[in-house]
Design an enzyme around this catalytic site. Structure first.
Site, PDB file in Angstrom:
ATOM      1  N   GLY A 503       0.821  -1.200   0.000  1.00  0.00           N
ATOM      2  CA  GLY A 503       0.000   0.000   0.000  1.00  0.00           C
ATOM      3  C   GLY A 503       0.848   1.240   0.000  1.00  0.00           C
ATOM      4  N   ASP A 613      10.704  -9.427   2.289  1.00  0.00           N
ATOM      5  CA  ASP A 613      10.809  -8.387   1.261  1.00  0.00           C
ATOM      6  C   ASP A 613      11.919  -7.393   1.602  1.00  0.00           C
ATOM      7  OD1 ASP A 613      10.192  -7.132  -1.077  1.00  0.00           O
ATOM      8  OD2 ASP A 613       8.401  -6.112  -0.332  1.00  0.00           O
TER       9      ASP A 613
END
Ligand SMILES: *[C@@H]1O[C@H](CO)[C@@H](O)[C@H](O)[C@H]1NC(C)=O
Ligand SMILES: *[C@@H]1O[C@H](CO)[C@@H](O)[C@H](O)[C@H]1NC(C)=O
Ligand SMILES: *[C@@H]1O[C@H](CO)[C@@H](O)[C@H](O)[C@H]1NC(C)=O
Ligand SMILES: *[C@@H]1O[C@H](CO)[C@@H](O)[C@H](O)[C@H]1NC(C)=O
Ligand SMILES: *[C@@H]1O[C@H](CO)[C@@H](O)[C@H](O)[C@H]1NC(C)=O
Ligand SMILES: *[C@@H]1O[C@H](CO)[C@@H](O)[C@H](O)[C@H]1NC(C)=O
Ligand SMILES: *[C@@H]1O[C@H](CO)[C@@H](O)[C@H](O)[C@H]1NC(C)=O
Ligand SMILES: *[C@@H]1O[C@H](CO)[C@@H](O)[C@H](O)[C@H]1NC(C)=O
Ligand SMILES: *[C@@H]1O[C@H](CO)[C@@H](O)[C@H](O)[C@H]1NC(C)=O
Ligand SMILES: *[C@@H]1O[C@H](CO)[C@@H](O)[C@H](O)[C@H]1NC(C)=O
Ligand SMILES: *[C@@H]1O[C@H](CO)[C@@H](O)[C@H](O)[C@H]1NC(C)=O
Ligand SMILES: *[C@@H]1O[C@H](CO)[C@@H](O)[C@H](O)[C@H]1NC(C)=O
Length: 811
Positions: A503, A613
């Site tokens: 996001g 990540d």
């Protein structure tokens, strides 16, 4: 297979070649009927070095010298000079020739001004210039030359690979390097490097006596005060000792590199490496690190400022003893008073200049007396040049003042100067005014600190109140925000900081005027209750290298996270977008900080957390450039099956471990892989993925492992914007760690706590194997393809591109 055979054949050829010096070729030889004069030169067999007359700079003097031929710089880089102290002015009427078995230089009137001076019975002497830069005098009748004299035994300011710097135990004499007098005068300068015979160490000396640097004793592997030698892949140093001599010599592991050691005009010992691509010498190593630490660099009454040009200046009221030397950056002559002080008379025409220096100069003598008496004592002693008061002890200097390094916060010394040469502002010799203002400053400063501390305390109390009375409420350590408040705080999500896999992130200012980063999560289908429980778990994870979660908002479909705002943004902007070039120290601290954050996530939390990540975008930097890992725990939040995560972070290229594709369960070692990939980018300042797209340049991780393996130039791997300003030890350490981290097999990759210990220097790191995943390549459709050693045509091409080059192919 084919490659290997041709390599060994090449090596044998080279070996045979170097054993017999070809005397048939006259291009490298001075003999009875072949002499040098004017612009004639001789060139070594393989074009490495050239010998002839040269002149340095704009001076009109000529010298016989040897310079690099292949590593051609302009002006040529001189490695040896014959007639250092006896230049000639007309090279066309001077001759370098063989006379009575010696190599001699005759000046314009055929007078012998330089000679090899050996008593020899050789019938037919020749002088041969070899490819290592050695000029050898020997007998031409034998096939291989047995030197009766060689230039390597008479070094000037350069120490070439293969030469020795020895102490002769029979003659009790040292061979040493001596600096040039100036850039235009190769005469013997004041600085030297020599072997200290009894303690097996090298020392740098000024004027043959004053020692200003030492290597520390040789311990069999390194010199004790040169710890960086431990991680040196380029130079093979060796120390030898027998009853006749002790010496130190070195060679290059990769013999096609061109490197030299010099005693620079400045007195700095330097190791330089020739860079073919830029046709320049790059500094590889230098000592003393601080040039101003070099003894007598700026001469008498000269002051040194390490960061300025010129390095040396004369004190106020002084001028260079020789302006032309000074203009040629030969500062050793120092400075003299503009106006002589008349000894014993006119003391009222003299005064003292107050200066601040890092260290008081050597050779003071102690005199009795208080401040006023010290001043008077020096003023009335016509030999006294300066005085100082340290702890109320009066010191005076009768001789020259040397080694004055300017430092505004340094020690105070008063130097005697003619009154008329002093600037108005510094005419008051006694430092009453100064000391008063210092005291005043201290009082004001102390008061300021008190006010400031009170302010901070009040602010903290106030702030605490504000939070507790706000609309928002606390859930554990986290603040549960109302959506509308965050909307106001972020000015309706108008200032976007970035977008990640989960996001977009917006900048916001809370009631208490603290700045935050608000992340609007996308595609979270979890119920509010489950979301809250996951988030409060994340909220308990706090570490100095993790971005702190301050709160969240969960109202219907609006799911937001509120983090501390990081003033310096994400690592990628600094590494790839040229926001601000991070220096090496900062990069190293960032690597270490991230490792610590990951150790915390992997091992110190109640539940082990795999970040999934790790990439520069997810490393944020606070105002002090302390790294903080962002987005941890989100993979868990998004969903327990990682395939979902994989699609979410599809945009992440170049950091994913191969097991992501194989379908096996992903462990913390996947983070280790991504961390390794990021380390390469930290070193190089470029994206690994971008590099591999350019098929001509090798994939950077491959390049690194090859350089490590063959002992190439480590600093060439570093971001070129740093101009090689990095610690070789740290760069090679990080490169090795990175290579270990990107090993194919998870078991081979180290744990993050091992990485942390290595970077902290607690643990050593071995030579890594070349990673089997030779390259990873991202094609246009963003499919991630890993090439391994599989025999398919395309991939083997990639592999050979990456494998160590063969060196003997040219011979
Ligand atoms: C060398 O000197 C000769 C004679 O003065 C001159 O003719 C020639 O051009 C010079 N060669 C070079 C390369 O300077
Ligand atoms: C040599 O002289 C030229 C022109 O006279 C000048 O530009 C150059 O800087 C000088 N070089 C040195 C090393 O002094
Ligand atoms: C050659 O050297 C001798 C001895 O140093 C000197 O006397 C003579 O003047 C020199 N010749 C020239 C032309 O400089
Ligand atoms: C050669 O010997 C002479 C006299 O012995 C001496 O003056 C000269 O400096 C020596 N030259 C060299 C290059 O050692
Ligand atoms: C170097 O030392 C010699 C004596 O050994 C002395 O005569 C000379 O003045 C010194 N040089 C300088 C620049 O101090
Ligand atoms: C390093 O130098 C020593 C002595 O010159 C030599 O014996 C040794 O083989 C060299 N090592 C390598 C790896 O070249
Ligand atoms: C140097 O020579 C002396 C005798 O002149 C000898 O006693 C000494 O052992 C030698 N040093 C070494 C390191 O062999
Ligand atoms: C030392 O020098 C002597 C005489 O020159 C020689 O015979 C001996 O072999 C030398 N020793 C070594 C180890 O080179
Ligand atoms: C030294 O440099 C200064 C400023 O560049 C110049 O004014 C002066 O003439 C130079 N002096 C000499 C002797 O070269
Ligand atoms: C300082 O003192 C040392 C030792 O007494 C001496 O060797 C050196 O020449 C002196 N230096 C100066 C600049 O007077
Ligand atoms: C003065 O010295 C201090 C400590 O040695 C050092 O931290 C500071 O950077 C120096 N300042 C200057 C202007 O050189
Ligand atoms: C040695 O250095 C040269 C020049 O940098 C390089 O091209 C070559 O690949 C190196 N050799 C090896 C074995 O890496």
């Amino acid at each position: 297979m084919f490659f290997t055979e041709s390599n060994s054949l090449g090596r044998i050829l080279v070996l045979c070649f170097s054993l017999t010096i070809s005397l048939s070729s006259r291009g490298n030889t001075i003999s009875a009927n072949n002499f040098l004069s004017g612009n004639r030169t001789i060139i070594s067999e393989r074009d490495e070095f050239e010998l002839g007359f040269f002149k340095a700079g704009n001076s009109s003097n000529y010298y016989i010298g040897i310079w690099y031929k292949r590593a051609a710089s302009n002006p040529p880089t001189i490695v040896w000079v014959a007639n250092r102290e006896t230049p000639i002015s007309d090279r066309f009427r001077s001759e370098l020739k063989i006379i009575d078995g010696n190599l001699v230089l005759l000046n314009e009137s055929k007078f012998q001004i330089w000679s090899t001076n050996v008593s020899t019975t050789l019938k037919s002497s020749v002088a041969v210039l070899l490819d290592d830069g050695n000029l050898v005098l020997g007998d031409s009748t034998s096939n291989s030359i047995e030197p009766v004299w060689q230039s390597f035994d008479h070094p000037t300011h350069t120490w070439l690979p293969g030469a020795k710097l020895a102490y002769n135990n029979r003659t009790k004499k040292s061979q040493f390097l001596t600096s040039w007098k100036s850039k235009e005068d190769p005469g013997v300068g004041l600085f030297s490097l020599e072997l200290h015979p009894s303690s097996n160490m090298y020392v740098c000396k000024w004027n043959g006596s004053q020692q200003y640097w030492t290597s520390g004793a040789w311990n069999g592997k390194i010199f004790e005060l040169v710890p960086e030698m431990r991680l040196n892949y380029i130079y093979n140093f060796s120390y030898h000792m027998n009853e006749n001599e002790t010496y130190f010599t070195y060679s290059l592991y990769n013999s096609s590199l061109v490197s030299r050691f010099i005693m620079d005009v400045s007195g700095q010992l330097q190791q330089q490496m020739w860079s073919e691509s830029t046709a320049e010498w790059a500094m590889f190593w230098s000592k003393p690190k601080e040039v101003c630490d070099i003894y007598g660099l700026c001469g008498a009454f000269g002051t040194c400022r390490p960061t300025e040009f010129p390095l040396c200046n004369c004190l106020t009221g002084f001028k260079p003893r020789s302006e032309s030397d000074w203009n040629q950056t030969d500062f050793s002559g120092g400075c003299v008073r503009k106006t002589d002080l008349q000894c014993g008379r006119n003391t009222e025409k003299q005064d003292f200049l107050m200066i601040r220096v890092k260290n008081l100069p050597p050779n003071n003598s102690v005199a009795v007396g208080s401040a006023g008496e010290c001043h008077t004592t020096c003023l009335n002693d016509c030999f006294c040049n300066a005085y100082s008061l340290v702890d109320n002890q009066c010191s005076v200097w009768d001789g020259d003042l040397l080694n004055l390094e300017d430092n505004d916060s340094g020690k105070i010394i008063f130097v005697k100067v003619a009154y008329k040469d002093l600037p108005l502002s510094s005419k008051d010799p006694l430092h009453h005014k100064k000391s008063i203002s210092v005291t005043m400053g201290a009082v004001v400063g102390f008061g300021g600190v008190v006010v400031f501390v009170l302010g901070v305390i009040l602010f903290l109390i106030f702030r605490k109140k504000r939070i507790s009375v706000g609309k928002t409420r606390m859930v554990g350590s986290l603040v549960s925000f109302v959506y509308k408040d965050l909307q106001i705080a972020t000015k309706n999500f108008s200032n976007k900081l970035g977008g990640g896999g989960f996001g977009s992130v917006f900048k916001g200012v809370l009631h208490d005027s603290s700045i935050v980063a608000v992340k609007k999560l996308e595609s979270i289908s979890q119920g509010e209750k489950q979301f809250r429980s996951e988030v409060s778990t994340i909220g308990t994870i706090q570490h100095v290298n993790l971005v702190r979660l301050r709160g969240f908002c969960a109202q219907g479909n609006n799911k937001l996270l509120v983090y501390d705002y990081m003033a310096n943004g994400s690592l990628d902007t600094h590494l790839f977008h040229g926001k601000q070039v991070l220096n090496w120290e900062t990069r190293y601290q960032i690597a270490l900080g991230i490792a610590r954050g990951l150790v915390y996530l992997h091992e110190k939390c109640r539940d082990c957390i795999i970040h999934c990540d790790i990439k520069p975008e997810n490393i944020l930097l606070d105002a002090e450039f302390c790294p903080k890992i962002a987005d941890f725990g989100l993979a868990k939040l998004v969903g327990r099956d990682f395939s979902r995560v994989l699609t979410t972070i599809r945009g992440t290229r170049g950091y994913l471990a191969p097991e992501w594709l194989s379908g096996v369960a992903v462990t913390t070692k996947a983070d280790v892989f991504s961390y390794g990939m990021m380390l390469f980018e930290l070193v190089n300042g470029k994206r690994n993925a971008e590099q591999s797209e350019d098929s001509r340049s090798p994939f950077f991780p491959c390049l690194v492992s090859n350089v490590l393996k063959v002992g190439g130039d480590i600093l060439s791997l570093v971001d070129s914007r740093l101009n090689r300003e990095a610690s070789v030890e740290e760069v090679s350490k990080i490169c090795k760690v990175a290579c270990w981290c990107i090993q194919d097999e998870e078991d081979r990759r180290p744990s993050m706590s091992s990485v942390e210990q290595i970077l902290e220097g607690v643990m050593d790191v071995n030579m890594p194997p070349i990673p089997r995943t030779v390259t990873l390549f991202v094609d246009n459709t963003e499919r991630i393809v890993f090439f391994t050693e599989s025999p398919s045509k395309g991939s083997s091409e990639v592999y050979s591109n990456c494998s160590p080059q063969s060196t003997s192919s040219s011979s």
